[in-house]
Scaffold this active site. Structure first.
Site, PDB file in Angstrom:
ATOM      1  N   SER A   1      -5.561   4.154   3.926  1.00 55.27           N
ATOM      2  CA  SER A   1      -5.786   3.730   2.361  1.00 55.27           C
ATOM      3  C   SER A   1      -7.221   3.144   2.086  1.00 55.27           C
ATOM      4  O   SER A   1      -6.852   3.093   0.835  1.00 55.27           O
ATOM      5  CB  SER A   1      -4.780   2.394   3.140  1.00 55.27           C
TER       6      SER A   1
ATOM      7  N   HIS B   1       0.707   5.866   1.744  1.00 54.98           N
ATOM      8  CA  HIS B   1       0.632   6.237   0.035  1.00 54.98           C
ATOM      9  C   HIS B   1       0.046   7.246   0.134  1.00 54.98           C
ATOM     10  O   HIS B   1      -0.320   7.877  -0.584  1.00 54.98           O
ATOM     11  CB  HIS B   1      -0.786   5.325   0.305  1.00 54.98           C
TER      12      HIS B   1
ATOM     13  N   LYS C   1       4.621   1.329  -3.294  1.00 52.65           N
ATOM     14  CA  LYS C   1       3.803   2.007  -3.746  1.00 52.65           C
ATOM     15  C   LYS C   1       4.158   2.517  -5.204  1.00 52.65           C
ATOM     16  O   LYS C   1       4.608   2.180  -5.634  1.00 52.65           O
ATOM     17  CB  LYS C   1       3.564   2.324  -3.007  1.00 52.65           C
TER      18      LYS C   1
END
Length: 399
Positions: free
Chosen positions: A191, A219, A249
């Site tokens: 990240s 991610h 996300k």
């Protein structure tokens, strides 16, 4: 001497080290939004004009998508705003089951199980598996680190994305580790650096030592082949024992998931304390994530995101910046902590929200602006971000 907690002193110490943070409320989750200073216990006051948000993990821009919002609203009306109980009691609904089937299909596994958050997922999985030894990448997420601690496992940290170092540590341990259960754990996309773990090589090492491999796709989920992650991009679904990810996300909802074998899911649903003793994921969040995954699998949003990423990376390099990684996370390395925070403030004055990232989140000397574009940013907004970076750089004396 008393036996209480001097929290004011702790905060003052953080302040002196330049580590104290403040909440920054945003008016809405979108490519642009108004922001407010920390109101403490009061209501935020959104007085400034909208700023471009290049700091969110809503990579596909689906949090404000009407299709996703409608799915959440329908679930709230038809099922309820909350699950009302643990999934093992009465909190298991058709909405949860639809989401888990969709995740399992996308990830190429027999089953999936959703948790209340990504943090709860990693902690729950690691403690439920209770490995004797965990081999963990040096830059794994805090939830992985905490999960290793809570599991009481011996944790061997290998150098970031360094398969040679991991191989050496596996070989050394193998000389006296007969009968131990081993788990190799890595993020797929990191990240803060935006780089990608060498999953194929990690799979080879796990196979060589008959260890399990767990990959955190927080991610990456939704951004690669057919809405999958790096595991899907590399064709490794049948070689990764535990695929973990988040719904908060690219899938614009809330929660976390594990995808794997039938036996894995059955074990976790019985033993993972953060699943067993938590109220089930809120039905609107589950329905929103299901719809977002459907949209992600269609591919248009993904293609748009990668076009924006390519333009931003090109523009940043033209400005003379070192941009790390190869993903949608674009770390603009500044180096000096003070320069980084000054640059972030200059960007904000120019209508771009991209906070500075400083130690201890990243190593000393690598402070950075972490840009995270959304698929819903327009071409003009991307160019505005680049112009702001160029102007801000000159103002703080970086160029």
């Amino acid at each position: 001497m008393g036996h209480g907690f001097d929290l004011s002193a702790r905060l003052a110490e953080r302040e002196a080290k330049g580590l104290r943070r403040e909440l920054t409320p945003v008016e809405r989750v979108a490519p642009s939004s108004r922001v407010a200073p920390d109101p403490k216990g009061g209501e935020p006051a959104f007085d400034d004009p909208s700023a471009l948000v290049f700091a969110a993990n809503d990579y596909l821009g689906l949090a404000a998508d009407e299709r996703v919002q409608d799915a959440a609203a329908r679930a709230a009306r038809e099922v309820g705003t909350g699950a009302g109980a643990s999934r093992l009691v009465t909190g298991d609904t058709p909405v949860h089951r639809r989401l888990e089937r969709a995740i399992a299909e996308t990830k190429g596994t027999e089953r999936a199980l959703v948790f209340s958050s990504g943090y709860a997922t990693n902690v729950g999985v690691l403690t439920a598996l209770a490995p004797d030894v965990v081999f963990s990448d040096a830059l794994n997420h805090a939830s992985v680190i905490d999960g290793c601690r809570f599991a009481g496992a011996e944790t061997v940290v290998y150098d970031h994305c360094d398969t040679a170092d991991l191989a050496a540590k596996l070989a050394e341990r193998d000389r006296g580790g007969d009968g131990e259960s081993w788990l190799v754990v890595t993020d797929s996309v990191f990240s803060m650096d935006g780089d990608v773990a060498p999953l194929s090589e990690l799979s080879d090492l796990a196979d060589e030592y008959d260890a399990w491999l767990m990959v955190d796709e927080a991610h990456a989920t939704g951004l690669y082949d057919d809405g999958g992650g790096i595991v899907q991009r590399e064709g490794l679904a049948d070689r990764v024992d535990v695929q973990m990810g988040t719904l908060s996300k690219a899938l614009a909802a809330q929660g976390g998931y594990v995808a794997g074998s039938e036996a894995l899911v059955e074990h976790l649903s019985n033993v993972a304390r953060s699943f067993v003793f938590s109220t089930g994921l809120a039905p609107p969040a589950a329905a929103a994530a299901t719809r977002a995954l459907e949209i992600a699998r269609e591919g248009d949003r993904r293609r748009r995101l990668w076009d924006i990423v390519a333009r931003l990376r090109e523009g940043l390099e033209d400005l003379g910046y070192e941009v790390r990684g190869s993903t949608q996370i674009l770390p603009v390395v500044v180096g000096d902590r003070a320069d980084t925070m000054a640059l972030a403030e200059c960007l904000r004055e120019r209508g771009v929200l991209a906070p500075g990232i400083r130690p201890p989140t990243v190593p000393e000397g690598t402070s950075r602006i972490r840009l995270a574009p959304m698929a819903t940013h327009t071409d003009e907004q991307v160019e505005q971000c680049l112009r702001a970076l160029g102007e801000a750089s000159r103002e703080v004396g970086r160029r």
